[in-house]
Structure formats: C-alpha cells, structure tokens
Design a protein around this motif. Structure first.
Motif, mmCIF file in Angstrom:
data_model
loop_
_atom_site.group_PDB
_atom_site.id
_atom_site.type_symbol
_atom_site.label_atom_id
_atom_site.label_comp_id
_atom_site.label_asym_id
_atom_site.label_seq_id
_atom_site.Cartn_x
_atom_site.Cartn_y
_atom_site.Cartn_z
ATOM 1 N N GLY A 1 6.015 -62.885 59.277
ATOM 2 C CA GLY A 1 6.998 -63.209 58.240
ATOM 3 C C GLY A 1 8.325 -62.550 58.531
ATOM 4 O O GLY A 1 8.410 -61.587 59.302
ATOM 5 N N GLY B 1 12.104 -61.557 56.534
ATOM 6 C CA GLY B 1 12.905 -61.547 55.320
ATOM 7 C C GLY B 1 14.364 -61.368 55.671
ATOM 8 O O GLY B 1 14.752 -61.557 56.832
ATOM 9 N N ASN B 2 15.151 -61.001 54.709
ATOM 10 C CA ASN B 2 16.574 -60.793 54.955
ATOM 11 C C ASN B 2 16.810 -59.697 55.973
ATOM 12 O O ASN B 2 17.613 -59.831 56.882
ATOM 13 N N VAL C 1 7.982 -58.868 59.394
ATOM 14 C CA VAL C 1 6.632 -58.417 59.070
ATOM 15 C C VAL C 1 5.713 -58.855 60.201
ATOM 16 O O VAL C 1 5.725 -60.020 60.606
ATOM 17 N N LYS D 1 5.797 -54.031 57.803
ATOM 18 C CA LYS D 1 7.152 -54.535 57.561
ATOM 19 C C LYS D 1 8.102 -53.572 58.228
ATOM 20 O O LYS D 1 8.095 -52.373 57.910
ATOM 21 N N GLU E 1 -1.573 -53.760 53.070
ATOM 22 C CA GLU E 1 -2.752 -54.606 53.163
ATOM 23 C C GLU E 1 -2.354 -55.973 53.733
ATOM 24 O O GLU E 1 -1.358 -56.550 53.300
ATOM 25 N N CYS F 1 -2.642 -59.814 54.021
ATOM 26 C CA CYS F 1 -3.167 -60.904 53.196
ATOM 27 C C CYS F 1 -3.349 -62.123 54.079
ATOM 28 O O CYS F 1 -2.378 -62.771 54.470
ATOM 29 N N GLU G 1 1.242 -67.223 52.234
ATOM 30 C CA GLU G 1 1.989 -67.371 50.980
ATOM 31 C C GLU G 1 1.434 -68.494 50.105
ATOM 32 O O GLU G 1 1.072 -69.548 50.616
ATOM 33 N N GLU H 1 6.809 -67.460 47.242
ATOM 34 C CA GLU H 1 6.876 -66.904 48.594
ATOM 35 C C GLU H 1 6.479 -65.436 48.604
ATOM 36 O O GLU H 1 6.134 -64.894 49.649
ATOM 37 N N ASN H 2 6.579 -64.786 47.461
ATOM 38 C CA ASN H 2 6.216 -63.373 47.400
ATOM 39 C C ASN H 2 4.842 -63.170 46.771
ATOM 40 O O ASN H 2 4.493 -62.066 46.363
ATOM 41 N N LEU I 1 1.063 -63.713 47.774
ATOM 42 C CA LEU I 1 0.217 -64.055 48.910
ATOM 43 C C LEU I 1 -1.215 -64.233 48.437
ATOM 44 O O LEU I 1 -1.575 -63.826 47.335
ATOM 45 N N ASP J 1 6.536 -57.593 48.224
ATOM 46 C CA ASP J 1 7.989 -57.491 48.268
ATOM 47 C C ASP J 1 8.601 -56.818 47.023
ATOM 48 O O ASP J 1 9.028 -57.491 46.078
ATOM 49 N N HIS K 1 15.320 -67.240 51.141
ATOM 50 C CA HIS K 1 15.342 -65.802 50.930
ATOM 51 C C HIS K 1 15.893 -65.446 49.576
ATOM 52 O O HIS K 1 16.608 -66.186 48.939
ATOM 53 N N THR K 2 15.538 -64.244 49.258
ATOM 54 C CA THR K 2 16.018 -63.676 48.028
ATOM 55 C C THR K 2 17.499 -63.367 48.166
ATOM 56 O O THR K 2 17.955 -62.972 49.223
HETATM 57 N N1 LIG Z 1 0.968 -57.919 53.369
HETATM 58 C C1 LIG Z 1 1.295 -59.070 53.956
HETATM 59 N N2 LIG Z 1 0.344 -59.871 54.470
HETATM 60 C C2 LIG Z 1 0.678 -61.047 55.060
HETATM 61 N N3 LIG Z 1 1.944 -61.510 55.158
HETATM 62 C C3 LIG Z 1 2.928 -60.742 54.665
HETATM 63 C C4 LIG Z 1 2.676 -59.495 54.038
HETATM 64 N N4 LIG Z 1 3.848 -58.968 53.620
HETATM 65 C C5 LIG Z 1 4.796 -59.850 53.968
HETATM 66 N N5 LIG Z 1 4.267 -60.922 54.578
HETATM 67 C C6 LIG Z 1 5.008 -62.102 55.063
HETATM 68 O O1 LIG Z 1 6.313 -61.706 55.450
HETATM 69 C C7 LIG Z 1 7.305 -62.368 54.643
HETATM 70 C C8 LIG Z 1 8.481 -61.458 54.401
HETATM 71 O O2 LIG Z 1 8.042 -60.301 53.736
HETATM 72 P P1 LIG Z 1 8.868 -59.647 52.544
HETATM 73 O O3 LIG Z 1 9.066 -60.669 51.463
HETATM 74 O O4 LIG Z 1 8.222 -58.391 52.131
HETATM 75 O O5 LIG Z 1 10.262 -59.389 53.283
HETATM 76 P P2 LIG Z 1 11.696 -59.313 52.648
HETATM 77 O O6 LIG Z 1 12.666 -58.913 53.687
HETATM 78 O O7 LIG Z 1 11.653 -58.441 51.457
HETATM 79 O O8 LIG Z 1 11.905 -60.838 52.241
HETATM 80 P P3 LIG Z 1 13.085 -61.460 51.349
HETATM 81 O O9 LIG Z 1 14.347 -61.059 51.997
HETATM 82 O O10 LIG Z 1 12.834 -62.959 51.390
HETATM 83 O O11 LIG Z 1 12.922 -60.919 49.965
HETATM 84 C C9 LIG Z 1 6.552 -62.771 53.398
HETATM 85 O O12 LIG Z 1 7.140 -63.872 52.741
HETATM 86 C C10 LIG Z 1 5.163 -63.089 53.929
HETATM 87 O O13 LIG Z 1 5.118 -64.389 54.471
#
Ligand SMILES: Nc1ncnc2c1ncn2[C@@H]1O[C@H](COP(=O)(O)OP(=O)(O)OP(=O)(O)O)[C@@H](O)[C@H]1O
Length: 856
Positions: free
Chosen positions: A23, A25-26, A30, A45, A93, A95, A99, A142-143, A145, A156, A475-476
C-alpha cells in the motif's frame, strides 16, 4: 538501531524481513514483512521523516502516540515503532484480505446482513476510540481492512487526534467524499460527529455500491452534500410502519420486523452535527439488531469492547512462561530485559514486539498447556528499582518441547493461500529454527536460503509495481498539506491576486498567511479547488446492469459484474444474499400497495423486472410538486413549433417502443450552434435548448417504471449531455425571476438567458429566515440592499428582497397554500463564479436551523 540492510534482495529492518509494497499513502509506503523470531507476517509502514514539514511531523508523532495506546479487536494492532536514520517505521498487524474498498470494487454492494456485520464491527471500534477521547477523522473504506475471517480492522491514525469534552477541532482533515458538511464549510467541528458522518457514507457505500454524494470535483461534492438530499436506492431497507399499528405502548416490540437501513443512514448523514447521531445512538439503532442476527450482532458488540480490556488486564497481570522461555532461547534476551520491556509496553523495543507477536500467535493458535504462567512483578516501579517486589515463585516452570516447538511454527498467516506468502514465508528448518537476529544482539545468523523463491519474488514484485502504478489511488486530504500542497498552490493565482479576489468577493479564499498553514480556513471555498479532479466516485463501484435505474443513475455505477455471479462466488449461504429481483419481489409482496402507491405493476412496453417504487419517488424530481412535473418540456428558447415537434417525437417513441435516436438527432440539430460546454449540465447557458423529461408520462399512463420500459431519463442520462435534470421549468414561483423591471409577479417568466435560480422552502418563520440570511451576509462581510415588497397574489404577504452587488437577488416570502417560507436565489449576473457557492452557503446556513428545509 542499525540501518536497514538487504539480504539476498530482501531488506531487513530490525527483526523483520521486508517484502513487497502492499500500500501507499501520501507520505508512507506500507510493505509486508515477517518477524524473524515469531515468524508472523506484519505490515510495516515506512515514512521518510525528512520529507515532512513541521506540521506533518507533529501529526506523525500524534499517530505514534495514539497507536501505542489503542487496543481493540477491530483496530489493526501496532507492535513496534522503529526509528532508523530519517525513517520511521510503524509495525502493525497484517490484514491479509486487503481494503474493504477493494472488496467492494470487486464484488459490488453487499447484502444488508453482511453490511451489518462489517458496520457493527466498525462501530464497535469507533465506539472504543470515542470512549478513549480519540477521533479518527479519516474513516473510509480504504482505511478499513479485512483481516482473517473477514474481520474488520481499522487502520491509519494519521489524522486522528484527542478530543475532550465540548472541544471543537479546526484542522481540515479527511477524504472529501467522506467529509462532513461542517468540514466542507470550513467550520470548527466536533470530530466525533464528523466520524459519524463518515460512517454514514460508509454504510451507504456498503449497501448501495455507490457514493451518497457523487461528484467529480470538490465544489460539486460540496454542493451535493450541502443540498441535504440523500438519494437512497429502493433496495435499501426502509423503516415502515404498518398502517394497522399506531405508534404507542408496545410498539417497540414490533418494530424489529421492519428494516430500517435507509433511516439509519439518514440519521448519520444529518447536516446539523448537533442533531446527527452519536456513536451511542449508532450502536443502539434498530437496524443493528435486526432479525436472526440480533443475537449475534449484540454479542459481537458486547464482546468487542470488553474482550480488549480483559486482554489488557490479563497481559498486565501475567507473562506467559512458554513465550518467556522461547524468547530467552531465540532472542537471547535476559528474563529481566523481557519483563521490563513487556510490562513497560516499550513499543520502541524489539523485545516488546516479539513478546506481543508471540502472545498473539499463542492466542490465535490456542497453544496448549500454557496454563502455567510467570507471576507478574508488582509494578514497573519495582522492576526499575530492583527485584524487591518480585514474587518468590519459580521463574522457570516446566515447559514441554512441544510447546516451544509450537511457537516456532510459521505464523498461521503463512499457511493461508495468500499470494504474498511467496515473498516472506520461508519455513525451511534452518531459517525458522535459527532466525537471523539483528546484529545488535550479537547472535549467530542462520543460513539464508531462499532458493527458487528468490526469482519468483522478483517477478511478483515487478508485477505488483506495475499494478500499483495502474491503480488510481485516493488519498486523504488535509487542508494545509494536500488540498494546498506547493504543487497545487502553484496552480493558483499568485497571492496578491488571491487577495484582490478576496477583497472583491469576501467569500473568496484568503491568501495563506506565512507559517500558518495549519490554520488555513475554508479550503473548499477557493474557486480554484473546483478544478482539482477527485476520483469519480460515481463510477467507482460496479452494480449489476439489471439494477441500474434512473433514480440511482447518479449514485450508482456502470457495471461489469453480474450480481448473480458475485453471489455465486460468495461462500456464505446464498439465501442471505437475495438478488435484486428477489429483493424487489419480496418487497413488493410485503409492502406493495400499502406504503408506496404502485401505479401499475404490468409493463406495457415489454418485459423486465418491475420496480415496486414509483419512479417519481426515486428520481431527482422526487421533490418537485406535481404541478411542476410534466411529460416533457423545452425551454422557452425553443420555438413553440419546435417544442411541439419534439414532444410529438417523444410520444411516438413511447407508443411504438422505438428507440429515441430520432429524438436525439432532432435535438442535436436544435442544439447546433451551441458550444459543447454550453450544453452540458454544469454551467449551461439557458440560451441553448434544453430538455427535461420526467416520468410523469409513464405515471399518467400507468406504465410501470421498469428497466425495459421506455425510460427517457436513463437513456438521456446515458446518451445525451443536453438533458438538464431537475431543471426547473421556465416559470418560477414568486418573485424569483428578475429584478430588472423592479417588479415581481408570482408567475413571472424567467429571463431564460441570464437567470440561475435556486429555491428552497422552509418551515422557519419569515422573520427568522430574513434574520439568518442577513446575519450570514454580514458575517461574510457581503453588502446588500434590502427592499420590502408585497406579494401581489396575497396582499397581506410581505416579501423581502436582498440585492447583492455581485448580481444575486434573494427573495423571501411566505406563500400560500402551504404558508411556508419560500426563499429564492436568483443569480442575475453569472460573472461571479462565487455566486453559486454563496447561494449554497446561505441555504446551508438556513438548513442548520431547519434540517427539514427542502431545496427545489
Ligand atoms: N496493517 C495493514 N495490513 C495490510 N495492508 C495495510 C496495512 N496498513 C496499511 N495497509 C495498506 O497500505 C495503504 C496505505 O496505508 P495508510 O492508509 O496507513 O497510509 P497513509 O499514508 O496514512 O495513507 P493516506 O495518505 O491515504 O491516508 C492502506 O490503504 C492499505 O491498503
């Protein structure tokens, strides 16, 4: 901690072998990883801290603080925080089922029973968070799982925060489609109520497969949200009161029979946060306890919270001797070190993470014979101060080789058929029995054997990268960073221009004061934001073709998956997943003729399924009073002859069930000469011919509004940009049209070329409406001229007109026959791009006081 290094191509961070990205994110990537001692798969992450500005650093530290203290079965558990050079790693953990969003994309909407399970698990996690004074602020599919057995796991906490008492928050956080109206308006907000709004959006998505406020830009989204109209497709269960039952004593016993998902969604999507449900209300809503699932759902809800706290209590009172022994053998840590790190919940120590991972493995795998446990030391203080408080119980209980071997088995995750196994599950005896401990522990390293998997892994990583680059991620956004990142700011006019703009039109967006990005208010009011595309959520989730209806057309999506097939693929009992046809039939059998007047159940124009709900109750015209509905109408810019001609073709098409290509062609000819941009819905110039066709014809002629009947709305929606849905007819009530003549008449014909009209009806008294409008304008520092008039139709009715320099005329009057306050906003001068927003803002201010206000 040592910097990450690679072994045979596999990066190593701390005690983890790190594999492919799962995964992005911004700011974070991950990746899947495996703990070398516990052999459990985890998600890591990684955030490059050097890329963050001060504000995001603060947020990151807050996220770290929060993930350390939360512990709930439906929140992805965090195990370790690692800081290496510029990188910060959060281990949590893993998952395995990805998503919820992707599941919905793949399978479409889910049956209400499934939605109830997922939603109640989510609600239980949110309830836990709120009870701890924590708001998530970025709840979205998306957040969320899915873990083992499709259990919900919220992730997240990047935007989460602490909120106490009546405290209001200010930072604009979240993802636009899930953002509460108060956030879209840039107001201070109650984070808990904002979470509930997001949950309302979530439930809507689960049961409909579409977004409640579809839009392809922030501005459109905002308008749609603030309109207060939530269109809920017919298949979503509706609370219904049987005609033979009066509300009264005992009615609570009966209402379990009536499904109320639509009501539930609406309660969460209330514009006024003060009147919106709280998490307690959510947990108590009838829909959560419906039918056979009542027991199960209640149990789930009850279990979820105490289970977690019991767990914490147990952990703090005892340490598992098998795990202790195992860690001493495999990690070479001393007993003292382990006790210290575990009881101190030291997330920055690999010891704590190892213990927790092993403990979870024990829990999941029901390790036998772990009844004997180390007594817990009296307190952390006693540990720090020496051994004085340690109970005099044996610290070396007898542990069988079998128990230790069980800990050494691969994680259950690795035995699943999860494709990522090939990346990380190496169960060769050498690597599993003699894990490669990090150098810091000075331990011997096992032989690192990956064999053929090495190559496969690369193929897999490569494919994943391609896939990742193809998937459009959402994204957020956070006001000060995403909405207004330097890149985006680059697209705006320079600050001095913005400032001028703001001075000229106070509802414009003020320039960002230096160093105060976090306080940037009302981001969504900036006209430029409307040009930023956000994902076209309206096209996101597949819905079977057979389910598409004009009513849901805006909300739902084109499909490529047949629901039947989707249902067949589900392992759950198919009986719990009725097809839409079955749903429709049973709905009809139960309620047809009782609640909704079904005008004609037969379909005179061919077969196909019948929709039990009259179209006029589910189209965008639902709110239009009957007098305004007509089979078709053309704008006054068409000649009477052209109009008659079009109507004739339309009626011919209806009678012969022929296609409407002729009508289209004809219409196109008439539109000829109008630029394409002028004949689209948005920003259309009323000078161009426009057609609005409603179902009135079908209704009058007892034609069942079914999928295969002639359905001008959906056909036009699909094929023609020209249709102006919900467009008011050329005449408008009251004074709406224009102030050019200085006179207003109830049925004055609007000037088709320059008027844009919005109107609403409220139960608020006339004076209150006028007062609210005036004080809203004053607070926005928008000058206006006020005139008193009398509505000619009724001598006694006063009318108030507020004229704004930007060319917006606002009229308020109480009109017969309803004697409700009618408010009309006529945008006389279309030059100001902000006029539309201003009207929406004012309507939403009114709606805050009167949530029942109806926009027409
Ligand atoms: N524990 C997990 N198990 C499996 N996949 C995960 C896990 N944590 C995150 N992911 C994957 O990674 C992606 C991005 O993680 P996360 O939302 O924590 O990042 P972010 O930078 O905070 O994202 P955003 O900028 O969109 O808010 C998630 O949407 C998910 O697909």
């Amino acid at each position: 901690m040592a910097a990450p290094r690679r072994r045979m191509g596999l990066e190593k961070i701390g005690l983890y072998d790190v594999g492919r990205a799962i995964g992005k994110g911004n700011f974070a990537t991950v990746r899947i990883a495996r703990h070398r001692i516990a052999k459990t798969k985890v998600a890591i992450k990684s955030i490059d801290v050097s890329a963050l500005d001060r504000e995001n650093l603060v947020k990151l530290e807050r996220e770290v603080r929060i993930v350390k203290i939360i512990d709930h079965p439906h929140i992805a558990k965090s195990y370790e925080i690692m800081r290496v050079d510029n990188m910060l790693y959060i281990v949590s953990e893993y998952c395995m089922s990805g998503e919820l969003y992707e599941t919905l994309i793949e399978k479409g909407r889910v049956a209400e029973d499934v939605a109830r399970n997922w939603f109640s698990e989510t609600a239980s996690a949110v309830s836990y968070l709120h009870s701890q004074g924590i708001v998530h602020r970025d709840l979205k599919a998306e957040n969320i799982l899915l873990g083992k057995n499709s259990k919900i796991k919220i992730i997240d906490f990047g935007f989460s925060n602490f909120q106490t008492g009546d405290q209001l928050l200010n930072t604009w956080c979240g993802s636009p489609p899930y953002a509460a109206p108060e956030l879209l308006l840039g107001n201070s907000y109650d984070g808990m109520k904002a979470d509930i709004w997001s949950m309302g959006v979530l439930l809507y998505i689960l049961v409909t497969g579409g977004f409640p406020f579809p839009s392809d830009s922030v501005n459109k989204l905002k308008r749609s949200v603030l309109s207060g109209v939530v269109k809920i497709p017919y298949w979503v269960s509706v609370g219904m009161w049987p005609p033979f039952l009066e509300e009264g004593p005992g009615w609570n016993d009966v209402d379990l029979f009536f499904l109320e998902c639509a009501d539930f969604i609406r309660k969460m999507l209330v514009l006024n946060p003060g009147k919106r449900y709280s998490i307690q209300n959510v947990l108590q809503h009838r829909w959560m306890y419906i039918r056979n699932d009542a027991k199960k759902t209640q149990v789930q809800l009850l279990e979820a919270i105490p289970a977690s706290s019991i767990d914490i209590r147990q952990q703090s009172s005892k340490l598992n001797p098998t795990i202790m022994m195992f860690m001493q053998q495999h990690g070479k840590w001393s007993e003292e070190q382990i006790i210290d790190a575990v009881l101190g919940r030291d997330f920055e120590s690999p010891i704590f993470a190892t213990y927790e991972l092993l403990a979870d493995k024990v829990k999941k795998g029901s390790l036998e014979g772990t009844g004997e446990e180390y007594p817990r030391r009296g307190s952390r203080g006693s540990i720090l101060s020496g051994k004085a408080n340690v109970d005099e119980q044996p610290l070396t209980p007898t542990i069988s080789a079998h128990q230790l071997a069980q800990l050494n088995l691969s994680s259950p995750d690795c035995d699943s058929d999860d494709s990522s196994n090939s990346d990380l599950c190496d169960d060769s005896p050498l690597s599993s029995m003699e894990p490669n401990h990090d150098r810091q522990f000075g331990l011997p390293r096992g032989l690192e054997v990956f064999g053929n998997r090495f190559e496969n892994r690369y193929v897999s990583i490569y494919c994943t990268q391609i896939l990742n680059s193809l998937i459009f991620r959402r994204h957020t956004l956070c006001a000060s960073e995403q909405l207004l990142s330097p890149n985006m700011m680059g697209q705006f006019p320079p600050p001095n221009l913005l400032l001028n703009n703001f001075m000229m039109n106070p509802i414009g967006f003020p320039p960002m004061p230096e160093g105060q990005a976090a306080e940037f208010p009302l981001p969504s009011l900036h006209p430029g934001l409307g040009t930023f595309p956000i994902a076209d959520y309206s096209k996101m989730l597949p819905v079977p073709k057979s389910e598409r209806r004009a009513s849901a057309g805006e909300t739902l999506l084109p499909t490529n998956i047949d629901l039947q097939q989707h249902l067949a693929n589900l392992s759950a009992n198919p009986a719990s997943f009725p097809t839409v046809e079955e749903e429709g039939r049973s709905y009809l059998a139960k309620y047809g003729g009782k609640r909704n007047t079904v005008h004609c159940l037969g379909n005179q124009l061919g077969g196909g399924i019948q929709n039990p709900i009259p179209r006029y109750q589910r189209t965008p015209y639902a709110k239009a009073p009957p007098a305004e509905r007509r089979s078709s109408w053309a704008s006054p810019s068409l000649s009477a002859q052209q109009q008659t001609h079009l109507e004739k073709i339309f009626k011919d098409a209806l009678q012969t069930n022929s296609d409407i290509s002729r009508l289209h062609k004809e219409f196109k000819n008439l539109s000829h000469g109008c630029a394409q941009s002028q004949i689209t819905n948005e920003g259309s110039s009323l000078a161009c011919p426009q057609i609005s066709i409603t179902d009135e014809y079908n209704r009058q002629h007892n034609i069942a509004p079914s999928a295969s009947s002639f359905d001008p709305v959906s056909i036009f929606q699909k094929n023609a940009q020209e249709v102006v849905f919900g467009q008011r007819p050329a005449t408008a009530i009251g004074f709406s049209s224009t102030s050019f003549s200085g006179m207003s008449t109830p049925e004055q014909t609007t000037k088709p070329t320059d008027d844009r009209i919005k109107s609403c009806v409220t139960i608020l008294p006339f004076d209150e409406v006028v007062h609210t409008l005036k004080s809203s304008l004053n607070s926005m520092k928008i000058p206006f001229q006020e005139t008193h008039e009398v509505v000619p139709e009724s001598e006694s009715t006063e009318m108030r007109r507020l004229s704004l320099p930007s060319g917006v005329e606002i009229g308020v009057a109480v009109l017969p026959p309803e004697h409700k306050s009618h408010v009309e906003f006529a945008i006389i001068n279309n030059d100001s791009p902000n006029s539309d927003f201003l009207c929406d803002q004012l309507i939403s201010h009114l709606r805050y006081i009167d949530p029942t206000l109806i926009s027409e």
